[in-house]
Write an enzyme that holds these catalytic residues in place. Structure first.
Site, short mmCIF file in Angstrom:
data_model
loop_
_atom_site.label_atom_id
_atom_site.label_comp_id
_atom_site.label_asym_id
_atom_site.label_seq_id
_atom_site.Cartn_x
_atom_site.Cartn_y
_atom_site.Cartn_z
CD GLU A 61 -0.89 0.06 3.83
OE1 GLU A 61 -1.98 -0.53 3.85
OE2 GLU A 61 -0.42 0.68 4.81
CG HIS A 63 -0.49 5.34 3.68
ND1 HIS A 63 0.66 5.81 4.28
CD2 HIS A 63 -0.54 4.02 3.96
CE1 HIS A 63 1.24 4.80 4.92
NE2 HIS A 63 0.55 3.69 4.73
CG HIS A 67 3.94 3.61 8.09
ND1 HIS A 67 2.83 3.81 8.87
CD2 HIS A 67 3.52 2.93 7.01
CE1 HIS A 67 1.78 3.27 8.27
NE2 HIS A 67 2.16 2.74 7.13
CG HIS A 101 4.56 0.98 2.97
ND1 HIS A 101 3.90 2.06 2.42
CD2 HIS A 101 3.82 0.60 4.05
CE1 HIS A 101 2.82 2.32 3.15
NE2 HIS A 101 2.75 1.43 4.13
CB CYS A 115 4.21 0.98 12.89
SG CYS A 115 3.79 2.07 11.51
MN MN Z 1 1.08 1.68 5.55
#
Ligand code: MN
Length: 147
Positions: A61, A63, A67, A101, A115
């Site tokens: 994914e 976004h 992270h 990632h 995370c």
């Molecule tokens: Mn992610």
């Protein structure tokens, strides 16, 4: 004050349930999620612990939110951008904004990582056919990704 220090043992903590990684889907495998700190307005961030069983993987994914990851258990590999990285205990991994990632537990031991994310974050985007074709054309990435 209650709950200042919490730990059950290993990678389990009082008041921290072991949750499904995501509500539903076949785009991930053998991964659990624990929310260690839910943040709130004074912190603005959330700290999660993810654990992937051998052979499992997170969703491929990207976004807008970023992270900040620290491996605290086991070893494995991750894709960030167009590169596969070998990752092990105490490694710090930065996933920039809008960057593909995926984390995979590629050894016989679980891969566990912290995370850190912003509380306010956008929904992850999964690759469409064109994105997949682009990723598959990259050396090593084609064999690595799990959809
Ligand atoms: Mn992610």
């Amino acid at each position: 004050m209650k709950n200042v220090v919490r730990h059950v043992g290993g990678h389990r903590w009082n008041g921290v349930p072991v949750l499904n990684y995501k509500e539903e889907g076949t785009h991930f495998k053998a991964i659990s999620r624990q929310i260690l700190f839910e943040g709130g307005p004074k912190l603005g961030a959330e700290l999660r612990y993810f654990e992937i069983e051998p052979g499992g993987h997170s969703t491929l994914e990207r976004h807008d939110h970023i992270h900040s990851v620290m491996v605290i258990r086991g070893r494995g590999h991750c894709l960030v951008g167009d590169t596969i990285y070998e990752i092990t205990g105490n490694d710090l991994i930065s996933v920039p904004t809008m960057t593909w990632h995926q984390f995979r537990a590629t050894t016989p031991e679980p891969l566990g990582f912290l995370c850190l994310v912003n509380i306010e974050r956008d929904r992850p985007e999964r690759p469409d056919e064109a994105n997949v074709a682009t990723l598959q054309a990259l050396p090593e990435v084609g064999e690595f990704i799990r959809l």
